[in-house]
Scaffold this active site. Structure first.
Site, PDB file in Angstrom:
ATOM      1  N   ARG A  82       4.555  -3.009   0.916  1.00 36.95           N
ATOM      2  CA  ARG A  82       5.506  -2.257   0.099  1.00 36.95           C
ATOM      3  C   ARG A  82       6.915  -2.812   0.325  1.00 36.95           C
ATOM      4  O   ARG A  82       7.128  -3.652   1.201  1.00 36.95           O
ATOM      5  CB  ARG A  82       5.440  -0.769   0.437  1.00 36.95           C
ATOM      6  CG  ARG A  82       5.305  -0.534   1.923  1.00 36.95           C
ATOM      7  CD  ARG A  82       6.084   0.583   2.453  1.00 36.95           C
ATOM      8  NE  ARG A  82       7.482   0.522   2.120  1.00 36.95           N
ATOM      9  CZ  ARG A  82       8.405  -0.186   2.773  1.00 36.95           C
ATOM     10  NH1 ARG A  82       8.100  -0.939   3.804  1.00 36.95           N
ATOM     11  NH2 ARG A  82       9.662  -0.169   2.394  1.00 36.95           N
ATOM     12  N   GLY A  83       7.865  -2.300  -0.481  1.00 35.91           N
ATOM     13  CA  GLY A  83       9.206  -2.854  -0.447  1.00 35.91           C
ATOM     14  C   GLY A  83       9.296  -3.888  -1.545  1.00 35.91           C
ATOM     15  O   GLY A  83       8.458  -4.806  -1.600  1.00 35.91           O
ATOM     16  N   ALA A  84      10.293  -3.755  -2.414  1.00 39.85           N
ATOM     17  CA  ALA A  84      10.339  -4.591  -3.618  1.00 39.85           C
ATOM     18  C   ALA A  84      10.206  -6.092  -3.324  1.00 39.85           C
ATOM     19  O   ALA A  84       9.345  -6.760  -3.919  1.00 39.85           O
ATOM     20  CB  ALA A  84      11.609  -4.279  -4.406  1.00 39.85           C
ATOM     21  N   ARG A 136       1.907  -1.614  -9.710  1.00 35.50           N
ATOM     22  CA  ARG A 136       2.998  -0.630  -9.592  1.00 35.50           C
ATOM     23  C   ARG A 136       4.052  -0.960 -10.649  1.00 35.50           C
ATOM     24  O   ARG A 136       4.354  -2.122 -10.875  1.00 35.50           O
ATOM     25  CB  ARG A 136       3.634  -0.640  -8.185  1.00 35.50           C
ATOM     26  CG  ARG A 136       2.676  -0.124  -7.106  1.00 35.50           C
ATOM     27  CD  ARG A 136       3.397   0.150  -5.791  1.00 35.50           C
ATOM     28  NE  ARG A 136       4.100   1.418  -5.809  1.00 35.50           N
ATOM     29  CZ  ARG A 136       4.973   1.801  -4.864  1.00 35.50           C
ATOM     30  NH1 ARG A 136       5.240   0.990  -3.854  1.00 35.50           N
ATOM     31  NH2 ARG A 136       5.566   2.970  -4.943  1.00 35.50           N
ATOM     32  N   GLN A 147       8.313   6.584   5.049  1.00 40.22           N
ATOM     33  CA  GLN A 147       8.617   5.195   5.413  1.00 40.22           C
ATOM     34  C   GLN A 147       9.799   5.112   6.372  1.00 40.22           C
ATOM     35  O   GLN A 147       9.878   4.196   7.192  1.00 40.22           O
ATOM     36  CB  GLN A 147       8.928   4.359   4.164  1.00 40.22           C
ATOM     37  CG  GLN A 147       7.758   4.167   3.208  1.00 40.22           C
ATOM     38  CD  GLN A 147       7.700   5.226   2.145  1.00 40.22           C
ATOM     39  OE1 GLN A 147       8.224   6.331   2.316  1.00 40.22           O
ATOM     40  NE2 GLN A 147       7.061   4.923   1.030  1.00 40.22           N
ATOM     41  N   ASP A 163      14.705  -1.172  -5.959  1.00 40.90           N
ATOM     42  CA  ASP A 163      13.470  -1.642  -6.588  1.00 40.90           C
ATOM     43  C   ASP A 163      13.710  -2.286  -7.943  1.00 40.90           C
ATOM     44  O   ASP A 163      12.923  -3.115  -8.401  1.00 40.90           O
ATOM     45  CB  ASP A 163      12.464  -0.494  -6.707  1.00 40.90           C
ATOM     46  CG  ASP A 163      11.928  -0.141  -5.337  1.00 40.90           C
ATOM     47  OD1 ASP A 163      12.577   0.648  -4.635  1.00 40.90           O
ATOM     48  OD2 ASP A 163      10.886  -0.702  -4.938  1.00 40.90           O
ATOM     49  N   ASN A 187      15.526   3.180  -6.983  1.00 37.07           N
ATOM     50  CA  ASN A 187      15.159   2.982  -5.583  1.00 37.07           C
ATOM     51  C   ASN A 187      14.351   4.208  -5.160  1.00 37.07           C
ATOM     52  O   ASN A 187      14.193   5.163  -5.916  1.00 37.07           O
ATOM     53  CB  ASN A 187      16.411   2.798  -4.709  1.00 37.07           C
ATOM     54  CG  ASN A 187      16.060   2.380  -3.283  1.00 37.07           C
ATOM     55  OD1 ASN A 187      15.184   1.545  -3.078  1.00 37.07           O
ATOM     56  ND2 ASN A 187      16.715   2.971  -2.301  1.00 37.07           N
ATOM     57  N   LYS A 188      13.836   4.171  -3.953  1.00 39.28           N
ATOM     58  CA  LYS A 188      12.986   5.243  -3.429  1.00 39.28           C
ATOM     59  C   LYS A 188      13.577   6.622  -3.744  1.00 39.28           C
ATOM     60  O   LYS A 188      14.778   6.835  -3.613  1.00 39.28           O
ATOM     61  CB  LYS A 188      12.852   5.065  -1.916  1.00 39.28           C
ATOM     62  CG  LYS A 188      12.025   6.103  -1.182  1.00 39.28           C
ATOM     63  CD  LYS A 188      10.648   6.319  -1.751  1.00 39.28           C
ATOM     64  CE  LYS A 188       9.819   5.053  -1.798  1.00 39.28           C
ATOM     65  NZ  LYS A 188       8.649   5.177  -2.709  1.00 39.28           N
TER      66      LYS A 188
END
Lengths: 354, 354
Positions: free
Chosen positions: A45-47, A88, A195, A236, A246-247
């Protein structure tokens, strides 16, 4: 440094991040389906890391897939890219990476199939290397903004576990620490998947940075009582006007930053910018299953009959953002003018200018 | 309605709210130590319910404690009140209730000990009855503010589980529902102890109100995407100028309300106001153990070595609050003038004006 994702001799290995901080489980990824699954389940995970993951999956496919001929190869490659793209929807680095791999294929389509295979495998490794280098440069750019004694709030995990290198937002903190600045970090736990609690505090404490864990709803009071001086997060997808996906929870922090008069910096490589989006209103926001909110480690924490709303990201207006920390330096306001200007200076095939 | 706490023939029973929503466990409370423990562990929680709990504990003690003489009785009673007062520091209803019980003792100190015992037991039941009635009146007051189709955000649990009656903030929603208004409620899960997820959604879905669970960090995006029109919460202590201590995360919501131009209403009985506090700066804020953030149901979710900051409450500036929904009607701005004015009309011994 943590080997979040690597590829050697055609073998891809990722850390299964859903098992952290309890267990460090290395997982081999063999197929496109494996990788799409790992991305969907947030094992990787993480762009930026998602971008590298998709590139690696295509690179390995290019190296190993059986094909009757070149057309067959191209068909399988395109279909694999489509499958990865469907994993995603929000982080643009995924589409950026598959797009770049497809461009590399197109550019070299006239060559022998064996040569094409080799070049695509190398392209994937280049994406990794560049991501690593971008991380270092973001750290440098961001470190110029950090003062001795800064108290920094961060959200989710924008660290080494989210990239091939040292991260985006956390790369700034690592650079500050390395240059001898005494900083303190407050980390939002980042519900529902934690996270921040599971990954960010793990990274920061390992790096010897003074770190305090808070729940997301404590951010406002912590800014007030703990004199937080800056908020630094990852991203993201960033639209042309600076609106940032973003998150989930980042929008919240943007509003708090404005209220308290402290800057919110977004740290992201150029691969996270999407110039095709005029504003954040067009960025697709992934909604994830309500079970993420209603269960915790398999244990029910809410009654069965309640509805849920579980967007994985939110869109923070560019107006709430003080600047973008990128591998090409700090992008300041006005974003509408400066984002396209600075990104266009970027080399055309999407490779990192050196 | 849920029997959050009751006392009959000297026997106190509470619902152990730490077991909800999984199990409905009724627990008998026998001693002052039992009750102080239940309050500290949040088995009974919510400012008004804590007040009733403390009153019941003293009422039962008055009815049942062995005493050599009146002085001995008074000594034991005062020491019990002190022990209860030490259980949690923020919710003022606790001190209000023990103070009222002590006043009743003082007022009747000249009577026979048996008569004193009887009057104190009755005083505790009166506090319960009045709390119940206040809840109904808050619902009525608040319902005048609710429009058909309102989408309401709430935080933590300010429901029947937090009072003897139908709650504070949720009493408003129950009244709206009863009067036929179609409303939708978004409930913050409320980390770290998840009172929103565990308790509020349980209450609201049982009452047939359309309810969606979100994590706390989704509030801003939910206001934006789901057109939330009002935020309604409870309170643990309100200063003379309207500054309000309530569950951690409320300050966050106050800032969002201002940003989005929607009202934040605080619902609380007069026993939650503390006129001795000129502003929120003097309200003590309880900090709870970091284990609440680092563990979930006994499972570690953050590395051992990370620090934590875990305030159970925050202080929302009166400037961010649109009004107070009380049993004596809506208190509007300016709070500095209107809060003391409306509360002074309250009968002097603290009993509910009828």
């Amino acid at each position: 440094m943590i080997d979040t994702i690597k590829m050697k001799d055609g073998v891809i290995t990722i850390i299964d991040q859903t098992r952290l901080p309890g267990k460090m489980v290395m997982k081999k990824i063999r197929t496109i389906q494996d990788m799409a699954h790992a991305i969907r389940q947030l094992e990787v995970r993480g762009a930026p890391a998602i971008g590298v993951a998709a590139a690696f999956a295509l690179g390995r496919l290019a190296k190993t897939v059986r094909a009757r001929n070149k057309d067959d190869f191209i068909g399988q490659f395109s279909s694999a890219a489509r499958e990865l793209n469907a994993s995603r929807p929000t982080a643009v680095n995924l589409f950026w990476a598959t797009g770049r791999m497809e461009k590399a294929l197109k550019r070299n389509a006239a060559l022998d199939l064996d040569k094409i295979r080799e070049l695509l495998y190398k392209e994937a490794l280049d994406i990794y290397d560049e991501d690593y280098e971008m991380s270092r440069r973001m750290g440098e750019t961001g470190n110029k903004l950090i003062r001795k004694g800064d108290v920094i709030l961060t959200h989710c995990n924008a660290g080494g576990l989210a990239t091939s290198g040292l991260g985006t937002a956390l790369a700034v903190m690592y650079a500050a620490k390395k240059s001898g600045k005494d900083i303190t970090v407050y980390a939002d736990e980042t519900r529902p998947l934690l996270q921040g609690a599971r990954l960010t505090t793990l990274e920061l404490t390992r790096a010897g940075i003074r770190t305090f864990l808070i729940s997301d709803n404590m951010a406002a009071f912590a800014i007030h009582t703990k004199k937080i001086s800056k908020i630094i997060v990852g991203a993201d997808r960033i639209a042309r006007n600076g609106d940032t996906a973003n998150k989930i929870g980042t929008l919240n922090l943007g509003i708090l930053a404005q209220y308290y008069g402290i800057p919110l910096y977004v740290t992201a490589p150029s691969s996270t910018f999407d110039l095709s989006m005029a504003s954040g209103a067009s960025i697709p926001v992934e909604e994830r299953p309500g079970t993420e909110l209603k269960f915790f480690n398999g244990r029910r924490i809410a009654p069965e009959e309640v509805g849920t709303y579980n967007p994985a990201f939110d869109i923070t207006s560019g107006e709430l953002i003080a600047g973008f920390i990128t591998e090409r330096g700090l992008i300041s306001k006005p974003f509408k003018k400066n984002i396209p200007r600075i990104l266009k200076e970027h080399s055309k095939n999407g490779k990192l200018a050196r």
